[in-house]
Structures are given as structure tokens and as C-alpha cells.
Design a protein around this motif. Sequence first.
Motif, PDB file in Angstrom:
ATOM      1  N   PHE A   1      -6.717 -72.318   9.402  1.00 38.11           N
ATOM      2  CA  PHE A   1      -5.543 -71.835   8.667  1.00 38.11           C
ATOM      3  C   PHE A   1      -4.782 -73.002   8.041  1.00 38.11           C
ATOM      4  CE2 PHE A   1      -1.348 -69.808   8.175  1.00 38.11           C
ATOM      5  CZ  PHE A   1      -1.743 -68.651   7.497  1.00 38.11           C
ATOM      6  N   SER A   2      -4.658 -74.089   8.768  1.00 36.33           N
ATOM      7  CA  SER A   2      -3.970 -75.274   8.242  1.00 36.33           C
ATOM      8  C   SER A   2      -4.710 -75.846   7.046  1.00 36.33           C
ATOM      9  CB  SER A   2      -3.847 -76.347   9.325  1.00 36.33           C
ATOM     10  OG  SER A   2      -2.998 -75.911  10.358  1.00 36.33           O
TER      11      SER A   2
ATOM     12  N   VAL B   1      -8.088 -71.325  19.733  1.00 34.72           N
ATOM     13  CA  VAL B   1      -6.782 -71.521  19.082  1.00 34.72           C
ATOM     14  C   VAL B   1      -6.858 -72.733  18.152  1.00 34.72           C
ATOM     15  CG1 VAL B   1      -4.366 -72.193  19.461  1.00 34.72           C
ATOM     16  CG2 VAL B   1      -5.388 -70.365  20.833  1.00 34.72           C
ATOM     17  N   GLY B   2      -7.469 -73.820  18.616  1.00 36.43           N
ATOM     18  CA  GLY B   2      -7.626 -75.007  17.785  1.00 36.43           C
ATOM     19  C   GLY B   2      -8.415 -74.738  16.519  1.00 36.43           C
TER      20      GLY B   2
ATOM     21  N   VAL C   1      -4.026 -73.294   4.073  1.00 34.74           N
ATOM     22  CA  VAL C   1      -2.649 -73.169   3.616  1.00 34.74           C
ATOM     23  C   VAL C   1      -1.949 -74.520   3.487  1.00 34.74           C
ATOM     24  CG1 VAL C   1      -0.434 -72.022   4.107  1.00 34.74           C
ATOM     25  CG2 VAL C   1      -2.553 -70.884   4.669  1.00 34.74           C
ATOM     26  N   GLY C   2      -2.444 -75.540   4.153  1.00 37.89           N
ATOM     27  CA  GLY C   2      -1.848 -76.862   4.074  1.00 37.89           C
ATOM     28  C   GLY C   2      -0.638 -77.059   4.949  1.00 37.89           C
ATOM     29  N   ILE C   3      -0.539 -76.255   6.008  1.00 35.68           N
ATOM     30  CA  ILE C   3       0.607 -76.377   6.910  1.00 35.68           C
ATOM     31  C   ILE C   3       0.267 -77.310   8.059  1.00 35.68           C
ATOM     32  CG2 ILE C   3       1.487 -74.079   6.426  1.00 35.68           C
ATOM     33  CD1 ILE C   3       0.259 -73.228   9.162  1.00 35.68           C
ATOM     34  N   GLY C   4       1.295 -77.811   8.686  1.00 38.07           N
ATOM     35  CA  GLY C   4       1.098 -78.537   9.934  1.00 38.07           C
ATOM     36  C   GLY C   4       0.764 -77.537  11.020  1.00 38.07           C
ATOM     37  N   GLY C   5      -0.129 -77.880  11.890  1.00 40.01           N
ATOM     38  CA  GLY C   5      -0.574 -76.949  12.920  1.00 40.01           C
ATOM     39  C   GLY C   5       0.489 -76.533  13.908  1.00 40.01           C
ATOM     40  N   GLY C   6       1.547 -77.311  14.030  1.00 41.57           N
ATOM     41  CA  GLY C   6       2.593 -77.011  15.007  1.00 41.57           C
ATOM     42  C   GLY C   6       3.244 -75.658  14.800  1.00 41.57           C
TER      43      GLY C   6
ATOM     44  N   LEU D   1       1.867 -72.984  14.181  1.00 39.44           N
ATOM     45  CA  LEU D   1       1.051 -71.993  14.883  1.00 39.44           C
ATOM     46  C   LEU D   1       0.745 -72.405  16.324  1.00 39.44           C
ATOM     47  CD1 LEU D   1      -1.437 -71.202  11.995  1.00 39.44           C
ATOM     48  CD2 LEU D   1       0.561 -69.881  12.684  1.00 39.44           C
ATOM     49  N   PHE D   2       0.547 -73.707  16.539  1.00 37.81           N
ATOM     50  CA  PHE D   2       0.234 -74.177  17.896  1.00 37.81           C
ATOM     51  C   PHE D   2       1.341 -73.838  18.890  1.00 37.81           C
ATOM     52  CE2 PHE D   2      -2.829 -77.854  16.753  1.00 37.81           C
ATOM     53  CZ  PHE D   2      -3.915 -77.074  17.082  1.00 37.81           C
ATOM     54  N   ILE D   3       2.576 -74.079  18.511  1.00 39.30           N
ATOM     55  CA  ILE D   3       3.679 -73.929  19.458  1.00 39.30           C
ATOM     56  C   ILE D   3       3.816 -72.491  19.955  1.00 39.30           C
ATOM     57  CG2 ILE D   3       6.191 -74.123  19.739  1.00 39.30           C
ATOM     58  CD1 ILE D   3       5.901 -76.722  17.959  1.00 39.30           C
TER      59      ILE D   3
END
Length: 118
Positions: free
Chosen positions: A15-16, A8-9, A19-24, A26-28
Motif C-alpha cells: 500500500f505504501s 501486515v508488513g 500510495v506513497g505514504i509512510g507505513g506508520g 497503517l502500522f500503528i
Amino acid sequence: MTWIILLVGVVVGAFSGVVGIGGGILFIPALIWLLGMSQHKAQGTSLGALLAPIGLFAFWEYYRKGNADLRVAALLALGFLVGGYFGAVGAQHIPELWLRRIFAVTLVAIGGRMWFFR
């Protein structure tokens, strides 16, 4: 179970980085669905995983190519430091069902805005 968490990490990190997103984002959901965590625990665990220097290498690559503003990033980090603390304090008083709904509505609203508007 450890290999699932590591996988998952890796997936969220890749992906982060793309795409430049915060992992949260997807993590959550992954922590809730794969590990059966509560919304509160998933959010806290996600924040713990995202502590510096997790994004350092991804940031460095963008910065090397001239695609990151160090001043803006530092100011955002300072604001996030303060806002994150007070947001976490407040979240402890929100029932899990409502916290999950707030998270879901936030994702849908941001996704809709990005899909339909410039």
C-alpha cells in the motif's frame, strides 16, 4: 503470530508503494489492534520497522521513472532525523490516551484536507 506480523508488513509495504505514504499510518493501528500494543510501543516499533533501507526499493523504482527528487528527499531525511528525535523525546511525556487522540486527529485532518481541497 509471526505470519500475521509478516502479512501486515507485506500489505502495508504494498500500500505504501502504491500510495506513497509512510507505513506508520497503517502500522500503528495494526500493531494496536492486532498485537494489543500501547500507542507508545506501536509508534516506537513502527519507527524501528521503517528505518532505512526499508523504502529503498520503492524509492528506486520511483527514481528510475523520474518521479523522485533526490535533493529534496535528502533534505527531508535530514530534517526528519532531527525532528524525529525531538518528537520522540517529547512523545514519552504525553499520556497514551492523548497520544492516540493526537494521532487520530492528525489522520482525520490530513484525510479531510486531501479529500476536500486541492
